[in-house]
Scaffold this motif. Structure first.
Motif, PDB file in Angstrom:
ATOM      1  N   MET A 297     -21.355  -3.578 125.101  1.00  0.00           N
ATOM      2  CA  MET A 297     -20.608  -4.257 126.161  1.00  0.00           C
ATOM      3  C   MET A 297     -21.175  -5.666 126.348  1.00  0.00           C
ATOM      4  O   MET A 297     -22.362  -5.847 126.495  1.00  0.00           O
ATOM      5  CB  MET A 297     -20.806  -3.519 127.487  1.00  0.00           C
ATOM      6  CG  MET A 297     -20.388  -2.091 127.443  1.00  0.00           C
ATOM      7  SD  MET A 297     -18.655  -1.944 127.874  1.00  0.00           S
ATOM      8  CE  MET A 297     -18.191  -0.609 126.847  1.00  0.00           C
TER       9      MET A 297
ATOM     10  N   TYR B  46     -20.699  -7.469 128.899  1.00  0.00           N
ATOM     11  CA  TYR B  46     -20.363  -7.838 130.253  1.00  0.00           C
ATOM     12  C   TYR B  46     -21.336  -8.835 130.850  1.00  0.00           C
ATOM     13  O   TYR B  46     -20.947  -9.885 131.333  1.00  0.00           O
ATOM     14  CB  TYR B  46     -20.269  -6.586 131.119  1.00  0.00           C
ATOM     15  CG  TYR B  46     -19.876  -6.983 132.483  1.00  0.00           C
ATOM     16  CD1 TYR B  46     -18.589  -7.445 132.711  1.00  0.00           C
ATOM     17  CD2 TYR B  46     -20.788  -7.015 133.521  1.00  0.00           C
ATOM     18  CE1 TYR B  46     -18.219  -7.894 133.936  1.00  0.00           C
ATOM     19  CE2 TYR B  46     -20.407  -7.459 134.756  1.00  0.00           C
ATOM     20  CZ  TYR B  46     -19.126  -7.892 134.962  1.00  0.00           C
ATOM     21  OH  TYR B  46     -18.770  -8.350 136.186  1.00  0.00           O
ATOM     22  N   LYS B  47     -22.600  -8.542 130.775  1.00  0.00           N
ATOM     23  CA  LYS B  47     -23.632  -9.414 131.347  1.00  0.00           C
ATOM     24  C   LYS B  47     -23.505 -10.799 130.748  1.00  0.00           C
ATOM     25  O   LYS B  47     -23.406 -11.801 131.412  1.00  0.00           O
ATOM     26  CB  LYS B  47     -25.004  -8.845 131.002  1.00  0.00           C
ATOM     27  CG  LYS B  47     -25.336  -7.633 131.813  1.00  0.00           C
ATOM     28  CD  LYS B  47     -26.183  -7.979 133.023  1.00  0.00           C
ATOM     29  CE  LYS B  47     -26.200  -6.877 134.050  1.00  0.00           C
ATOM     30  NZ  LYS B  47     -26.559  -5.580 133.481  1.00  0.00           N
TER      31      LYS B  47
ATOM     32  N   LYS C 169     -20.628 -13.090 132.060  1.00  0.00           N
ATOM     33  CA  LYS C 169     -20.830 -13.800 133.316  1.00  0.00           C
ATOM     34  C   LYS C 169     -21.792 -14.960 133.137  1.00  0.00           C
ATOM     35  O   LYS C 169     -21.586 -16.047 133.631  1.00  0.00           O
ATOM     36  CB  LYS C 169     -21.422 -12.845 134.352  1.00  0.00           C
ATOM     37  CG  LYS C 169     -20.416 -11.909 134.927  1.00  0.00           C
ATOM     38  CD  LYS C 169     -19.951 -12.400 136.284  1.00  0.00           C
ATOM     39  CE  LYS C 169     -18.635 -11.800 136.650  1.00  0.00           C
ATOM     40  NZ  LYS C 169     -18.697 -10.859 137.727  1.00  0.00           N
TER      41      LYS C 169
ATOM     42  N   MET D 121     -20.398 -17.913 131.256  1.00  0.00           N
ATOM     43  CA  MET D 121     -19.461 -18.630 132.094  1.00  0.00           C
ATOM     44  C   MET D 121     -20.181 -19.496 133.107  1.00  0.00           C
ATOM     45  O   MET D 121     -19.904 -20.674 133.243  1.00  0.00           O
ATOM     46  CB  MET D 121     -18.584 -17.602 132.806  1.00  0.00           C
ATOM     47  CG  MET D 121     -17.370 -18.193 133.396  1.00  0.00           C
ATOM     48  SD  MET D 121     -16.454 -19.019 132.117  1.00  0.00           S
ATOM     49  CE  MET D 121     -15.318 -17.825 131.752  1.00  0.00           C
ATOM     50  N   LEU D 122     -21.146 -18.910 133.805  1.00  0.00           N
ATOM     51  CA  LEU D 122     -21.798 -19.664 134.864  1.00  0.00           C
ATOM     52  C   LEU D 122     -22.645 -20.794 134.308  1.00  0.00           C
ATOM     53  O   LEU D 122     -22.607 -21.902 134.814  1.00  0.00           O
ATOM     54  CB  LEU D 122     -22.633 -18.736 135.744  1.00  0.00           C
ATOM     55  CG  LEU D 122     -21.767 -17.888 136.685  1.00  0.00           C
ATOM     56  CD1 LEU D 122     -22.638 -17.014 137.561  1.00  0.00           C
ATOM     57  CD2 LEU D 122     -20.884 -18.769 137.561  1.00  0.00           C
TER      58      LEU D 122
ATOM     59  N   ALA E 291     -12.652 -13.701 124.609  1.00  0.00           N
ATOM     60  CA  ALA E 291     -11.562 -14.670 124.693  1.00  0.00           C
ATOM     61  C   ALA E 291     -11.696 -15.562 125.923  1.00  0.00           C
ATOM     62  O   ALA E 291     -11.420 -16.751 125.880  1.00  0.00           O
ATOM     63  CB  ALA E 291     -10.234 -13.934 124.702  1.00  0.00           C
ATOM     64  N   VAL E 292     -12.142 -14.975 127.034  1.00  0.00           N
ATOM     65  CA  VAL E 292     -12.183 -15.728 128.281  1.00  0.00           C
ATOM     66  C   VAL E 292     -13.246 -16.822 128.256  1.00  0.00           C
ATOM     67  O   VAL E 292     -13.042 -17.925 128.736  1.00  0.00           O
ATOM     68  CB  VAL E 292     -12.419 -14.763 129.465  1.00  0.00           C
ATOM     69  CG1 VAL E 292     -12.705 -15.527 130.729  1.00  0.00           C
ATOM     70  CG2 VAL E 292     -11.206 -13.874 129.667  1.00  0.00           C
ATOM     71  N   GLU E 293     -14.402 -16.529 127.676  1.00  0.00           N
ATOM     72  CA  GLU E 293     -15.500 -17.490 127.793  1.00  0.00           C
ATOM     73  C   GLU E 293     -15.531 -18.539 126.691  1.00  0.00           C
ATOM     74  O   GLU E 293     -16.260 -19.521 126.783  1.00  0.00           O
ATOM     75  CB  GLU E 293     -16.840 -16.745 127.862  1.00  0.00           C
ATOM     76  CG  GLU E 293     -17.166 -15.952 126.616  1.00  0.00           C
ATOM     77  CD  GLU E 293     -18.082 -14.753 126.882  1.00  0.00           C
ATOM     78  OE1 GLU E 293     -18.255 -14.369 128.039  1.00  0.00           O
ATOM     79  OE2 GLU E 293     -18.589 -14.206 125.902  1.00  0.00           O
TER      80      GLU E 293
ATOM     81  N   PHE F 132      -8.022  -5.984 129.267  1.00  0.00           N
ATOM     82  CA  PHE F 132      -9.476  -5.818 129.166  1.00  0.00           C
ATOM     83  C   PHE F 132     -10.133  -7.101 128.653  1.00  0.00           C
ATOM     84  O   PHE F 132      -9.482  -7.956 128.084  1.00  0.00           O
ATOM     85  CB  PHE F 132      -9.822  -4.669 128.227  1.00  0.00           C
ATOM     86  CG  PHE F 132      -9.359  -3.333 128.715  1.00  0.00           C
ATOM     87  CD1 PHE F 132     -10.031  -2.685 129.741  1.00  0.00           C
ATOM     88  CD2 PHE F 132      -8.248  -2.726 128.166  1.00  0.00           C
ATOM     89  CE1 PHE F 132      -9.609  -1.451 130.196  1.00  0.00           C
ATOM     90  CE2 PHE F 132      -7.822  -1.487 128.613  1.00  0.00           C
ATOM     91  CZ  PHE F 132      -8.497  -0.853 129.633  1.00  0.00           C
ATOM     92  N   ASP F 133     -11.460  -7.148 128.841  1.00  0.00           N
ATOM     93  CA  ASP F 133     -12.224  -8.333 128.462  1.00  0.00           C
ATOM     94  C   ASP F 133     -12.612  -8.388 126.990  1.00  0.00           C
ATOM     95  O   ASP F 133     -12.757  -9.457 126.435  1.00  0.00           O
ATOM     96  CB  ASP F 133     -13.528  -8.372 129.272  1.00  0.00           C
ATOM     97  CG  ASP F 133     -13.399  -9.292 130.464  1.00  0.00           C
ATOM     98  OD1 ASP F 133     -12.346  -9.937 130.585  1.00  0.00           O
ATOM     99  OD2 ASP F 133     -14.347  -9.362 131.265  1.00  0.00           O
TER     100      ASP F 133
ATOM    101  N   GLN G  80     -13.072  -2.625 124.416  1.00  0.00           N
ATOM    102  CA  GLN G  80     -12.437  -1.930 125.537  1.00  0.00           C
ATOM    103  C   GLN G  80     -10.941  -1.781 125.313  1.00  0.00           C
ATOM    104  O   GLN G  80     -10.347  -0.772 125.684  1.00  0.00           O
ATOM    105  CB  GLN G  80     -12.652  -2.716 126.825  1.00  0.00           C
ATOM    106  CG  GLN G  80     -14.073  -2.687 127.326  1.00  0.00           C
ATOM    107  CD  GLN G  80     -14.219  -3.560 128.549  1.00  0.00           C
ATOM    108  OE1 GLN G  80     -13.650  -4.641 128.642  1.00  0.00           O
ATOM    109  NE2 GLN G  80     -14.980  -3.089 129.519  1.00  0.00           N
TER     110      GLN G  80
END
Ligand SMILES: N[C@@H](CCC(=O)N[C@@H](CS)C(=O)NCC(=O)O)C(=O)O
Lengths: 342, 396
Positions: free
Chosen positions: A1, A3-4, A7, A10-11, A88-90, A179-180, A184
């Motif tokens: 994953m 996930y961490k 974020k 992105m930040l 894709a998002v980041e 999904f991210d 997933q």
């Protein structure tokens, strides 16, 4: 994953844009890359054929080979790459903020991305289009029959937009299950959370072989969009833009001229002026990009020509077994065409 | 201060830098100026950076068409809606899961917290086990547990678990019948409103009378009867103007009724259960903080057990409970942003995720998202402080 990771990237990326000094914006990427000793290349989280780590943990795929070609052109060493997996998002924020030098991650060239994000697309590695993967035992043979279906999609993609357009245009309903990560998305499809998985068709082929039962799923015949996938760089550094663009062109020209990683050494003696120019035997075409004369020789000998990278990663020599189709050279009825080296 | 200022002035006035009040004022002015300068530099710097990199800025994108769908929306939304509306949809989804999460966590938390103090050995042990298990497992894992291990293991739509053929549970979610109100139904909320107003009036009147004469009615029961009875009565009189839309299997999925998506269920369960374990501890410690002498003293005054709790223990315990309870509520709201991990369409997922990516306007989107969480948190804190000031023991 991831996930961490997601974020954080992105930040930190946003923070870099807020705090970073103005002067870095136009700095020469080539100098930074040389000083660092590696090219930082943004790739996917793991999409077989495009960019995924193999059993030994080495990154492989057609997108990865673009990164390797750039490193070979810059350093004469195709291994001088640091891979940064991005979802894709980041991906765009990571490129904008300088976290990566080039983004080679099955990314579709669109107007918004090219003109408002401060980015430039350096070419097309793979001409693709969006398709649909469904479970074979649903007995469905066309996208037109998907009214009311739940559809698994990856967030922040052109896929998300195309599917909404298509269903609206055909007055059909659907539930977007977003999904991210591709892991997933595939998981959701396998567990039956959605009836359909949609993505670029090449990626469907890649995702399909990751299923626990690939024969239980099939790709519908319709292709609903144009997805030209290619490497992206930051806007405002033409030298770096040229390096990435011409690394790709070098591989295409090599295929057209019949130069491969196997015969490139013999080819350095070739009488053909096109070959001599590409391999740095006649003139120095690397100079204008701040590279050495053997930039293209290094790409071809270490990474290969376009046919080689296509075949071993996504083509008939790979588990994906995707025909060349529109990705054949223009001389063979396809769309792949590189400007001449001269 | 007040004592000193009453002293007669002696000798010459001290220079202003010796005067602590003026000195403090000067320091504060300098600090405000420094913060303002810092912010201005950052904003200017950011704008220069973005312009130099050819990145579009501004909030104009909020009126552009979003072009993507969202699976759960409390307001009308389609891919033709604007990004501004996407923002609202995400915000409402965040508020929905947080609001219901706070509610469930409070109920479970208070129940478990009180059970933890039960003289019944088994109940106390069970409550303790609950607290220790759910408090010590990271929240993200609990979300994954509910989503992947529990809800993903549900059968397919065709083999749904059903409760009386009206409620269905499958891997696509929970399907509930939806009440469809016919004309004439409007009278029922009206009846409820009248009942509530009447009950409040009754309670106030009763309290005044009690204070004045010492006599009182069982006003609580009367109010309850009013609030339940009046709408029910109207319902019967109007001939029950409600029909139920029962979910039915058709095509790919169940249609009709209310669909609760598994992403929501998993997130809501995990947030409620996790936060409840902390609330339970807060409630337990709050009650235990009240010395037993208080209860004994109240009993010595021969107050009935209910009044002992209501007038003596609870007001004192609330004083201890409410401040940490507020932080738990704030944690729950902020933790709801873990939604992206399982694809629940909350604010972070649809706005700071998809919208950010489709528009590329990271700074604006992240700033708006942070502002939202800050605002919600401040509002909740304000409310809880007000609530605390009202209900907690007022010391004289
Ligand atoms: N080409 C499209 C889609 C790209 C995309 O992200 N596709 C998914 C397929 S499910 C993917 O590659 N996921 C891999 C990952 O997130 O690492 C775009 O540029 O928006």
């Amino acid at each position: 994953m991831s996930y961490k990771n997601n974020k954080l990237v992105m930040l930190t990326s946003v923070a870099a844009l807020v705090l970073g000094a103005t002067s870095t914006a136009q700095a020469a990427t080539l100098d930074d890359v040389k000083q660092r000793g590696v090219v930082q290349c943004g790739v996917s989280d793991g999409l077989p054929g495009f960019s995924a780590p193999n059993d030994q943990g080495e990154w492989q795929g057609i997108d990865v080979d673009v990164c390797r070609a750039v490193a070979a052109a810059v350093f004469g060493d195709s291994e001088a790459v640091r891979y940064v997996p991005l979802n894709a998002v980041e991906r765009f924020t990571a490129l904008q903020s300088g976290e990566v030098d080039v983004l080679s991650r099955n990314t579709t060239w669109t107007t918004t991305r090219d003109t408002t994000l401060g980015l430039n697309f350096a070419g097309v590695t793979f001409y693709d289009g969006q398709g649909f993967l469904i479970s074979s035992d649903l007995g469905i043979s066309s996208v037109q029959e998907l009214d009311g279906a739940a559809i698994c999609i990856q967030a922040g993609t052109t896929t998300e937009l195309n599917v909404a357009d298509y269903f609206r245009a055909h007055e059909m309903q659907f539930d977007p299950i977003v999904f991210d990560t591709s892991e997933q998305t595939v998981g959701g499809f396998e567990a039956g959370r959605c009836d359909v998985l949609t993505s670029d068709t090449s990626q469907l082929a890649a995702l399909r072989i990751q299923l626990s039962d690939p024969s239980g799923a099939m790709i519908l015949p319709e292709v609903i969009s144009k997805e030209p996938l290619g490497p992206v760089v930051r806007q405002g550094d033409d030298q770096w833009f040229n390096i990435v663009k011409w690394s790709l062109f070098a591989m295409l020209n090599a295929e057209e001229l019949g130069i491969s990683s196997e015969n490139v050494d013999e080819m350095t003696n070739s009488e053909n002026p096109n070959i001599a120019r590409l391999l740095g035997q006649d003139g120095n075409y690397g100079e204008g990009m701040g590279l050495s004369a053997d930039w293209a020789y290094n790409i071809i000998s270490q990474v290969g020509n376009y046919a080689e990278i296509y075949d071993r990663n996504v083509g008939l020599n790979s588990p994906l077994e995707i025909e060349r189709g529109v990705n054949a050279l223009w001389t063979e009825g396809g769309l792949q065409y590189a400007p001449p080296v001269r | 201060m007040s004592a000193r200022s009453k002293l007669p002035a002696q000798g010459p006035k001290p220079p202003f830098w010796r005067d602590p009040a003026k000195r403090a004022l000067a320091f504060q002015l300098v600090l405000v100026a420094a913060v303002a300068a810092f912010l201005l530099t950052i904003i200017g710097n950011t704008q220069d950076n973005l312009a130099a990199r050819g990145i579009t800025t501004g909030f104009g994108f909020l009126t552009n068409t979003s072009g993507f769908g969202i699976v759960q929306s409390l307001i009308d939304y389609s891919s033709q809606s604007t990004y501004g509306r996407t923002f609202v949809v995400g915000l409402l989804n965040t508020l929905l899961v947080s609001g219901l999460g706070v509610l469930a966590a409070t109920i479970i938390g208070f129940t478990v917290g009180i059970a933890r103090l039960s003289p019944n050995w088994l109940i106390a042990r069970l409550a303790n086990g609950y607290i220790e298990i759910f408090r010590n497992i990271p929240l993200l894992l609990q979300i994954f547990f509910w989503y992947f291990a529990v809800l993903r293991a549900m059968p397919s739509a065709r083999e749904s678990l059903s409760l009386g053929e009206v409620i269905f549970l499958n891997v696509r979610g929970l399907y509930l019948p939806q009440p469809m109100f016919e004309s004439g139904f409007g009278l029922i909320p009206l009846a409820l409103a009248i009942a509530i107003v009447a009950s409040i009036a009754l309670l106030i009147w009763n309290k005044r009378r009690h204070e004045a004469t010492g006599q009182r009615l069982p006003a609580g029961w009367i109010a309850l009867a009013l609030i339940v009875g009046l709408p029910l009565g109207v319902l019967v009189v109007t001939g029950v103007p409600v029909t139920w839309d029962i979910p039915e299997l058709g095509g790919f999925n169940f249609r009709g009724g209310i669909t609760v998506i598994p992403e929501f269920l998993a997130l809501w369960l995990a947030l409620s259960i996790y936060t409840a374990s902390f609330i339970a501890e807060i409630v337990r410690s709050g009650i235990q903080a009240i010395s037993h002498g208080q209860t004994e003293a109240a009993q010595a005054l021969s107050l009935p057990q209910g009044l002992v709790l209501r007038l003596v223990v609870v007001p004192q315990a609330l004083r201890v409970i409410i401040p940490p309870l507020t932080s738990q509520y704030l944690n729950l709201i902020k933790n709801s942003s873990l939604a992206t991990a399982i694809g629940y369409p909350d604010l972070v997922s649809v706005f700071a995720g998809t919208t950010l990516n489709q528009t590329g306007q990271a700074i604006e989107v992240i700033a708006m998202t942070m502002a939202v969480y800050l605002t919600i948190s401040l509002l909740v804190s304000m409310f809880m402080n007000w609530f605390n000031a009202r209900v907690a023991l007022v010391e004289r």
